[in-house]
Structure formats: C-alpha cells, structure tokens
Design an enzyme around this catalytic site. Structure first.
Site, PDB file in Angstrom:
ATOM      1  N   GLU A 134     -10.969   6.632   3.820  1.00 43.84           N
ATOM      2  CA  GLU A 134      -9.971   6.103   4.746  1.00 43.84           C
ATOM      3  C   GLU A 134     -10.120   6.675   6.159  1.00 43.84           C
ATOM      4  O   GLU A 134     -11.253   6.872   6.631  1.00 43.84           O
ATOM      5  CB  GLU A 134      -8.574   6.326   4.164  1.00 43.84           C
ATOM      6  CG  GLU A 134      -8.418   5.665   2.787  1.00 43.84           C
ATOM      7  CD  GLU A 134      -6.988   5.615   2.304  1.00 43.84           C
ATOM      8  OE1 GLU A 134      -6.750   5.921   1.131  1.00 43.84           O
ATOM      9  OE2 GLU A 134      -6.100   5.240   3.103  1.00 43.84           O
ATOM     10  N   ASP A 194       0.857  -1.180   0.000  1.00 41.43           N
ATOM     11  CA  ASP A 194       0.000   0.000   0.000  1.00 41.43           C
ATOM     12  C   ASP A 194       0.900   1.239   0.000  1.00 41.43           C
ATOM     13  O   ASP A 194       2.113   1.162   0.142  1.00 41.43           O
ATOM     14  CB  ASP A 194      -0.964  -0.038   1.208  1.00 41.43           C
ATOM     15  CG  ASP A 194      -2.218   0.777   0.938  1.00 41.43           C
ATOM     16  OD1 ASP A 194      -3.279   0.461   1.501  1.00 41.43           O
ATOM     17  OD2 ASP A 194      -2.134   1.734   0.144  1.00 41.43           O
TER      18      ASP A 194
HETATM   19  C1  GLC Z   1      -4.488   4.151  -0.380  1.00 38.68           C
HETATM   20  C2  GLC Z   1      -5.350   2.988   0.003  1.00 38.68           C
HETATM   21  C3  GLC Z   1      -5.399   1.901  -1.043  1.00 38.68           C
HETATM   22  C4  GLC Z   1      -5.152   2.482  -2.422  1.00 38.68           C
HETATM   23  C5  GLC Z   1      -3.753   3.058  -2.446  1.00 38.68           C
HETATM   24  C6  GLC Z   1      -3.438   3.747  -3.775  1.00 38.68           C
HETATM   25  O1  GLC Z   1      -3.858   4.684   0.759  1.00 38.68           O
HETATM   26  O2  GLC Z   1      -5.094   2.359   1.251  1.00 38.68           O
HETATM   27  O3  GLC Z   1      -6.696   1.291  -0.948  1.00 38.68           O
HETATM   28  O4  GLC Z   1      -5.270   1.465  -3.408  1.00 38.68           O
HETATM   29  O5  GLC Z   1      -3.520   3.973  -1.394  1.00 38.68           O
HETATM   30  O6  GLC Z   1      -4.246   4.875  -3.941  1.00 38.68           O
END
Ligand code: GLC
Length: 611
Positions: free
Chosen positions: A502, A305
């Site tokens: 988030e 992530d």
């Molecule tokens: C974010 C999320 C994830 C996403 C990634 C790229 O922080 O946790 O779900 O795919 O970053 O945007």
C-alpha cells in the site's frame, strides 16, 4: 413451511439454479435465490439485519460473545491479524471455528463469512504456497494459468474454513510510483479484464456452492490506479489519492475489470479508499448504485475498505449515513464495530437511512451466503478439515513453479549468455535477495507489509534452487556484495525491492538501491558474464546496471517457488513472459502507458525475449 424444508429447497435451488434452461452453465444469477432470501429477511429484526452489515476484525473483537450480541454477519483478518496461537494451518482453522461457532448460538444461526487477503495464495498462513503477485501473472498473460492459481488458492483458503478472499485486485495501475502496482495485472484494461475474469472463475469455480470455492472480491472500485501524484492523504503520494478524469476515461481505463467481474458472477466488490474528482468512492452514489448496481446489474454486495468510511466525514454517524445511502452494503469496521452498529440503528430509527436500503444490503449479503452454501442445512458451517491434506502440497507447489516460469520476462541476453550450463564448474551468486524468501515474495506475505528473511514455512530461495539444479560437480558460491566472482563461469546478481504494501510502497524515485548497483559492479569487475535478476513490484530505473548486465530478467515478486526461475536460467523452460507494464527510461517519463501519444519507454509494453 418448516425452516428445514425451506432451506433444503434453497440448497437444491442454489445448486440447480446454476444451470439455466438453454444457457451455458455458468455462475448463477444471485437474484434467483431471492425467494428464500426474502423469506429469511422477513423474519429478521432490525438488529439482526444491521449485524449482517457489520464486519469487525477478529483481533479487535473485545469478547467473542459480541458475535452473538451484535448478530455479526462477517469477520475479517486484516494483513497482520493472525490467531493468537500463531499462524499455523491449525491455529487459523481453530480461530475460524471459534468465531463461526458463536453464530450458531444466535436465534437464526446465520453463519458468518470470514474474509482474508488471499492475494497471492493463502499468504497469511505458514506453509501455504505463495504464488507470484498479479504483476507476474500479468506478464505470463495466461487466463488458464490465473484460473488454476486461484483455484488452488481457494482450496488452501477453504482448508482453514475461511470462505472469502479479498481478491482479485482488478486495478489498472497507471503510475509505477504507486505502492500497489504489483497487485495489478497490467496497465492495459483489456488484459486486466481477461485475467480478472479468470481469477473470479478460479476463486468461485463454476459453482460457488462447492466446498472448494470461495467468494471473490473485485477491488478497489474504481480508479484506484489512476490517482494523481501528491493527492494522497496528507497531500502525499498516490495511494488513496484522487483520480481526476472525465467519466469517459474512467469507463475506458478503470471500469472494464468490474464489468467482466460482474458478468463472471463475482459475489463482492470493494470500493476504493481513493476518490474520483474529489468524491470518495465509498461515498459516491453515482459509482456504487447508479453505475455498478443499476447500470451494470451487480447483484452481490459491496464491502467497504478498512475503516474507509471514517474518511468520508469527521462526524462518524454522518459518514455512515452517506456511505450506506450511497450503496455500501457491509462495513469493514475492524475496531469500531459496536459504534457502527449503534449509529446505523439510530440512523434507521431517525429515518435518515431508509429500511428499504437496509433490506437491499441484507438481501445482497444473504444472496451470497445462500449461493456459497452457508445456509445449506446439510453442511456444517465449521471448517472441513479433510481439505487440509492438499494444503501446501507438492502438486500445488508445481503449479506455482509453473506460474513463476511463465511470469519471467527476459529483457536482455548479450552473446546468448543464457541459458546457463548445469555442468558449469562454478557459478557465483550475489545480492541481498538471492537467499531471502521474504524479498522473493514481497508484501502481503505472512504479514501485511511482508518482511525480509526466512518468513515463510516451506519454499525455495533462488540460491537454494540453483544448488538443487546444478550437477554434483558444480560449485555454487555466494557473497551478498558481489565480490569473489573471479574465475567463475558466470555471476548471478539477485537485486531489487524490499517488501512493502500500500502507501508504504509509494516512491518518488524508482532508482535501484545503491547496494544493488554496487553488487552488480563488484560482480562485473570479476570479468565474468553477469546475469541480473530483479525482484520488484514494478519496473524500476535500471540505467545504472543494465550496461554491465549481460543478461537481465524481470522476475517481479515470484513467491515461494524459486525453482521456477532456475527452470528458465538453465533452459529447461524457454522464457515466454512479456511486459504487462511499459518500462520507463527515467523518472521523467512516468507516468508512461501503452497508447500514450509520446511513447518512448526503455522497453515497450509487450516486450520479452526468448532463447
Ligand atoms: C487494506 C486494503 C485492502 C484489503 C483490506 C483488508 O487496507 O486496502 O486491499 O483487502 O484493507 O485487509
């Protein structure tokens, strides 16, 4: 054998490999591509290998020549990372081509995978169809619908050249206070398993090689929806927190979605920011290698992530060593990509990361690239702009409207006030979200966090949909605060949450905003039947409005096609949605999930009325 011939064989193999003798044609086993993968791997330098494992965000690439210099194997656009020219279809497609073109100047010309969060349509791009978020698809409970939705999403993603979606989210949210509840289908692992599998099939098609397929990414592995309150970073909230449970419970509740995704041939999986019993998922050899790769046989690759590796250890090089050795294959290093590249190179040269681990990671990445047709010598790695004719099309919007219809859950209908009549003399509409596509779509729309207001290009607010649905003689009036309803046949209050994503959506209190309570009260004071429509990313505490409502519909975050709601309001479609999350009476009951010993929610898991 000449490279061209080899790649031609690869192309044929990767198509034919989709059909095993006497097996049901389905996703190819990625390891069947290993002969051509190994042959390419054998020709790669250490730098070229590490480049395949490095994923910057386009907005932080200092100079596009870095794509060549660091042999970059993948690029992402995070939630807010739009083309500098804006977020039109052409701007996105030009951006993709600009970045991809650079790979063709490298020695081996290995095209890069471009990844975005297409989590409810190609939601970053103006004009894309924005579908209901997963919580709504969970209430619709239809695997066929989910597959159709993701197939269209894949087509709209490919229209921009992009070939990788960081979806489906197969999280099992167990506590509605979590800001990512709406990204999950359900609190029920079996429903998540069924719809997650359908989503992978939709994104990847029966053949990942198709120019209309995208690589899917099951996320966030594992237990991201099972953290305890107050365990988040800085000791707050739930997001990126700690899931404290025995392995048996982790397997029972949080693993099923990954088992079905792996069996559906998912090309990538994203480990979670969160931890399991205090160990970061991105640092856990038990989770990444022993369970996922060795026990479940996952043959694709793991993508970290967004800077998640940073959270493993204050010493960045040590953090990289831990994560890669635990089984991470590609690192989402939006702005530290140069530092990551150099650190990993040193770790291999110092013997702290074995070359065998690098080769395994690159093998997994190349498998997916061969399977997805990126290595096909007969196919340009640049965007196929002929796919743009269906982008945001009327037929795509009809499917989204169908998804909205099926996602709505009717929780109350006193005196059968619903369905309403299209020939009513006057309908009075109220509420901050009645004419607001941003609130109707929620987070991950145009921007990472989403935003209230007319942020999308195309789409129909609920207020506009009402105006389109009623007879010419019917008056549709609107006040935001709910006053002015006296004399109308009925009032419709559209309330709920403003957009978030988030950790910004972690809430200790899920009571409705005071503004919404006042709106419903003002509308009811007019002495007319009141229909409440809730746009929210989760069940909320609705005790302050439920008694005043004659009818109540949970609409979740329906996306751009508001006419799906009026189809139900006027009875053109009978409501069929059923709750995929238990609805708590009060905050004191949370977390509350079907199967709990003590279980007395306001509305049970699976509840939903019809006409
Ligand atoms: C974010 C999320 C994830 C996403 C990634 C790229 O922080 O946790 O779900 O795919 O970053 O945007």
């Amino acid at each position: 054998m000449k490279r061209q011939t080899l790649l031609k064989i690869a192309a044929v193999l990767s198509v034919s490999a989709g059909v095993f003798p006497n097996a049901v044609p389905g996703p190819i086993r990625l390891s069947t591509l290993d002969p051509q993968v190994k042959s390419l791997l054998a020709r790669m330098t250490l730098e070229e290998k590490i480049g395949q494992m490095t994923q910057p965000d386009q907005e932080y690439i200092k100079d596009l020549s870095d794509v060549e210099k660091y042999f970059i194997g993948s690029v992402l656009s995070g939630g807010g990372s739009d083309p500098k020219e804006g977020n039109s279809l052409q701007a996105w497609t030009d951006l993709y081509d600009r970045v991809q073109q650079r790979t063709q100047n490298t020695r081996l010309k290995i095209p890069l995978l471009y990844g975005v969060d297409a989590v409810h349509g190609h939601n970053n791009v103006a004009g894309a169809v924005v579908f209901p978020h997963n919580i709504g698809l969970g209430a619709a409970r239809s695997a066929a619908l989910v597959e159709k939705v993701e197939r269209i999403t894949a087509a709209e993603v490919r229209a921009t050249g992009i070939q990788w979606a960081f979806a489906p989210c197969v999280t099992v949210p167990r506590d509605e206070r979590w800001g990512r509840t709406y990204e999950g289908f359900s609190e029920n692992p079996q429903l998540v398993q069924e719809l997650g599998k359908a989503a992978v099939r939709g994104f990847q098609g029966s053949d990942l090689f198709s120019p209309l397929s995208v690589v899917a990414c099951a996320k966030h592995y594992v237990g991201d929806g099972g953290t305890v309150w107050g365990s988040g970073p800085q000791g707050a909230g739930l997001d990126q927190g700690d899931a404290r449970m025995e392995e048996a419970e982790l397997r029972r509740i949080h693993l099923p979605g990954y088992i079905s995704a792996v069996n559906a041939g998912v090309g990538s999986i994203m480990p979670s920011f969160s931890s399991w019993n205090g160990v970061k998922c991105s640092a856990s050899r038990r989770l990444l290698t022993e369970i996922l790769k060795q026990e479940l046989g996952f043959e694709g690759f793991l993508i970290s992530d967004y800077n998640a590796i940073d959270q493993i250890n204050p010493d960045y090089k040590k953090a990289i060593e831990i994560s890669i050795n635990a089984g991470m294959d590609m690192a989402m290093v939006p702005n530290r990509y140069r530092q990551f590249f150099e650190a990993l190179k040193q770790l291999v040269e110092e013997g702290r990361v074995p070359m065998a681990r690098i080769d395994d990671a690159v093998t997994r990445i190349l498998r997916v690239k061969f399977a997805a047709g990126l290595m096909d010598p007969n196919r340009s790695p640049l965007a196929d702009r002929s796919l743009q004719k269906t982008f945001g099309s009327a037929e795509h919007r009809l499917v989204a409207r169908e998804a909205v219809r099926q996602s709505l859950v009717l929780l109350k209908n006193r005196n059968k006030v619903l369905p309403l009549k299209k020939t009513a003399v006057r309908l009075h509409v109220a509420g901050k979200s009645a004419d607001d596509l941003g609130n109707q779509c929620g987070g991950w729309t145009i921007d990472w966090q989403g935003k209230s207001g007319a942020i999308t290009a195309g789409g129909t607010t609920l207020l506009a949909a009402l105006g389109k649905a009623v007879s010419r003689s019917t008056q549709v009036t609107y006040t935001k605060d709910g006053t002015g309803g006296a004399g109308a046949d009925a009032g419709i209050a559209v309330i709920g949450e403003p957009p978030y994503a988030e950790f910004n959506g972690d809430r200790a209190d899920l009571a409705l905003p005071k503004e919404d309570v006042d709106t419903v009260r003002n509308l009811k004071a007019a002495g007319i039947p009141v229909v409440v429509i809730l746009f929210s990313g989760r069940p909320m505490i609705i005790d302050k409005v439920l008694d005043q409502a004659d009818a109540f519909i949970a609409a979740w975050l329906p996306g751009t096609e508001g006419e799906g709601i009026t189809d139900v309001l006027f009875g053109d479609y009978r409501p069929t949605g059923r709750l995929s999350f238990s609805w708590p009476r009060s905050m004191a009951q949370i977390p509350i999930n079907v199967g709990d010993k003590k279980y007395d929610p306001l509305f049970r898991y699976g509840y939903g009325m019809s006409y």
